[in-house]
Motif scaffolding. Sequence first.
Motif, short mmCIF file in Angstrom:
data_model
loop_
_atom_site.label_atom_id
_atom_site.label_comp_id
_atom_site.label_asym_id
_atom_site.label_seq_id
_atom_site.Cartn_x
_atom_site.Cartn_y
_atom_site.Cartn_z
N CYS A 135 -8.37 -6.19 1.21
CA CYS A 135 -6.97 -6.13 1.63
C CYS A 135 -6.10 -5.48 0.55
CB CYS A 135 -6.45 -7.52 1.95
SG CYS A 135 -6.94 -8.12 3.58
N GLY A 136 -6.39 -5.79 -0.72
CA GLY A 136 -5.66 -5.15 -1.81
C GLY A 136 -5.90 -3.66 -1.83
N VAL A 137 -7.15 -3.25 -1.67
CA VAL A 137 -7.49 -1.82 -1.66
C VAL A 137 -6.91 -1.14 -0.43
CG1 VAL A 137 -9.39 -0.16 -1.61
CG2 VAL A 137 -9.57 -2.20 -3.03
N ALA A 138 -6.94 -1.84 0.71
CA ALA A 138 -6.33 -1.28 1.92
C ALA A 138 -4.85 -1.02 1.72
CB ALA A 138 -6.54 -2.24 3.10
N GLY A 139 -4.19 -1.86 0.90
CA GLY A 139 -2.79 -1.63 0.60
C GLY A 139 -2.56 -0.30 -0.11
N ILE A 140 -3.51 0.07 -1.00
CA ILE A 140 -3.41 1.38 -1.68
C ILE A 140 -3.43 2.50 -0.64
CG2 ILE A 140 -4.63 2.97 -3.22
CD1 ILE A 140 -5.64 0.57 -4.79
N VAL A 141 -4.39 2.41 0.29
CA VAL A 141 -4.55 3.45 1.31
C VAL A 141 -3.32 3.50 2.22
CG1 VAL A 141 -5.95 4.20 3.27
CG2 VAL A 141 -7.06 3.26 1.23
N ILE A 142 -2.85 2.33 2.65
CA ILE A 142 -1.70 2.28 3.54
C ILE A 142 -0.46 2.88 2.87
CG2 ILE A 142 -0.05 0.71 4.67
CD1 ILE A 142 -2.40 -1.09 5.30
N GLY A 143 -0.28 2.57 1.59
CA GLY A 143 0.86 3.12 0.86
C GLY A 143 0.85 4.64 0.87
N ILE A 144 -0.32 5.24 0.63
CA ILE A 144 -0.43 6.71 0.61
C ILE A 144 -0.19 7.28 2.00
CG2 ILE A 144 -1.98 8.63 0.17
CD1 ILE A 144 -1.14 7.20 -2.36
N ILE A 145 -0.76 6.62 3.03
CA ILE A 145 -0.58 7.10 4.40
C ILE A 145 0.89 7.06 4.80
CG2 ILE A 145 -1.06 6.56 6.83
CD1 ILE A 145 -3.85 5.66 5.96
N SER A 146 1.58 5.98 4.47
CA SER A 146 3.01 5.87 4.81
C SER A 146 3.83 6.90 4.06
CB SER A 146 3.51 4.46 4.46
OG SER A 146 2.79 3.48 5.17
N PHE A 147 3.54 7.10 2.79
CA PHE A 147 4.30 8.05 1.97
C PHE A 147 4.10 9.48 2.46
CE2 PHE A 147 4.60 11.00 -1.59
CZ PHE A 147 5.83 10.67 -2.14
N SER A 148 2.89 9.81 2.85
CA SER A 148 2.56 11.19 3.22
C SER A 148 2.83 11.51 4.68
CB SER A 148 1.09 11.48 2.92
OG SER A 148 0.25 10.66 3.72
N GLY A 149 3.02 10.47 5.51
CA GLY A 149 3.20 10.70 6.94
C GLY A 149 1.92 11.08 7.65
N LEU A 150 0.76 10.78 7.02
CA LEU A 150 -0.53 11.18 7.58
C LEU A 150 -0.81 10.51 8.92
CD1 LEU A 150 -3.18 12.75 7.14
CD2 LEU A 150 -4.08 10.72 5.97
N GLY A 151 -0.29 9.29 9.12
CA GLY A 151 -0.56 8.57 10.37
C GLY A 151 -0.10 9.35 11.59
N LEU A 152 1.12 9.86 11.56
CA LEU A 152 1.64 10.64 12.68
C LEU A 152 0.87 11.93 12.87
CD1 LEU A 152 5.49 10.17 12.06
CD2 LEU A 152 4.07 9.03 13.78
N LYS A 153 0.50 12.56 11.78
CA LYS A 153 -0.26 13.81 11.86
C LYS A 153 -1.65 13.57 12.45
CE LYS A 153 2.11 15.47 7.70
NZ LYS A 153 1.95 15.78 6.26
N PHE A 154 -2.25 12.43 12.10
CA PHE A 154 -3.58 12.11 12.59
C PHE A 154 -3.55 11.87 14.09
CE2 PHE A 154 -7.67 9.99 12.83
CZ PHE A 154 -8.40 10.65 11.85
#
Length: 621
Positions: free
Chosen positions: A401-420
């Motif tokens: 869960c801690g490591v997932a937080g790292i990934v989620i933070g990057i995804i939110s910052f970069s907007g990758l979720g919407l692009k994906f």
Amino acid sequence: MSLLLKPAFLVAVCWSLFHIYTAAAGAFPAMAQRAIHIGFALALAFLIFPISKDENKKWLRSFDYLFAFWSLVIAAYVFVEVERISSRVWFVDDITGWDYVFGISLTLLLLEACRRAVGKAMTILAAIFLLYGFCGHLLPGLLAHRGLSLKSLIDLQFLSPQGIFGVPLAVSADSVFYFVLFGAFLEKSGGGKLFTDLAFWLTGRFKGGPAKATILSGGLMGSISGSAVANVVASGIFTIPLMKRTGFSPRFAAAVEAVSSTGGQLMPPVMGAAAFVMAETLGMPYATIALAAIIPSLLFYVQNFLVVHLQASKQGMRGLTKEEMPDFKQEVKARIHMLIPLVMLFCLVVSGYSLLTSAFYSIIATFVFSLLRKSTRMNLQDILEALESGAKQSLQVAIPCGVAGIVIGIISFSGLGLKFTELVLTLSFGNLYMTLLLVALAMIILGMGLPTTSAYIMGAILLAPALVRFGIVDLAAHMFIFYFAILSMITPPVALASYSAAGIAGASMSQTGWTSMFLAASSFLIPFAFVINPAILLIGTPTEIVLITLFTCLGIFALSAAIIGHVYTETSILVRGGLFIASILLIFPEIVTSLVGTAILAAFLLLQKTRARQVERVVMQ
């Protein structure tokens, strides 16, 4: 060395006592609570997963103690500075030199602990996302973003609730830990043995009884652990040898254990940790998630029972003898009262109490009810061992869960979720069924290297929005992601539950993995059914729910019979093909197709019944 003087034991017990204290007296501010939670998790990980197991390199052990100590120092720093950290403006206010030191340290320690406790796959994935965060401004097209500086990375990951201390870690600290601890107390008081004995008492005497008892035991154990691998290890050492003795091959016995244990993550009231993350992500009460999972989880186990029953019939197997069955009076009646805390937990959750409160009172109830009989009575050593066991089991949730937080933070910052989401819709040509297939395949691939919780989190961010764009109900979309994250535990080439069971059975890991997938084939269709018609998730009228569930059960039976190749007697290739077509029509939740599928199934059952009578007459002659 006394057990009480072992550092790992002390850290584990202190971690559990910290959570019990905050449950009783009230939690600390969110950032402080989560920091202490992950600090204890990291310290425990470094103490029980040494940097090297080589006896000639014992001097390296000093680094493990250093890392464990520094993890607790980081937690203490956040606890002391929590007021400043919580009140600052993200990406605007300046950060101190110590913020840099502790922020970088926490990130690196988390990655190293993940490598040791969870595996390389998730560690590599997190490292790739960190690199993507720094290099986004150098990338072309959809992948491009403004890029992170070291300062903004520390701000995002360490000083805001959008990174390491984000939603996944909050769920681990505020909900999952308490449920895991409850499971540890229930297991230590004899609840785990009760479930195994109860399962054998209910089903052991029937055809293929040990395998059916394994399935029932897997579901019951899943209600207290929510972990596929933990279920396999806890019950497999008893069930797999017994299945082998009654005629099942080692490969088949291991596969039955793996599949039934995997389904435990779907079984309310205590589902896998990902279900708690889902509740937080959707902003729904956990009780809503648990209630929605009732029919899918029952369908999963109905499928397991059918496959085992048909295989046992095909092999002409027997059930357990009276001598092999557990003594009801001595084994089951002596522990039956330990079901009360589990029922209490379910009632509290459904009644609307918070997850923390429900689990805390259930832990207390487990201890109190254990005192009623000598066979379940917990002494001080049992309590300490339960505290230790709960903490150790929680590592497999807290660290990811801690490591997932790292990934989620990057995804939110970069907007990758919407692009994906746009990428998935493009690849599927805007077709719902193609999108569902792509998402299912992506979740199985993700789950090969990640724990269920981490796989679900990634899928919820990157893939669920694509399903929602088609008008699919949020709950159905996320349950689809969750379901396939669970099934990845038995899907080769990396099937952790299957491999654990294979080790106990002495069977080939690869063959066990494929056999597990083969046995659970019907289960792979259930998520498609509840996405297309969410009545299976209790969304709809009572009539819709009953009809759709009934047709889906018939479809599961048809597909199970096609897989095993036996209904009344051996089936021909033509009959198996017809049963497969009937199963697809039945599981596809439309009334017309379901009625056609029912007619086809009835015709082939009549044919098989006639053939069975002919075979019986020939044998008698």
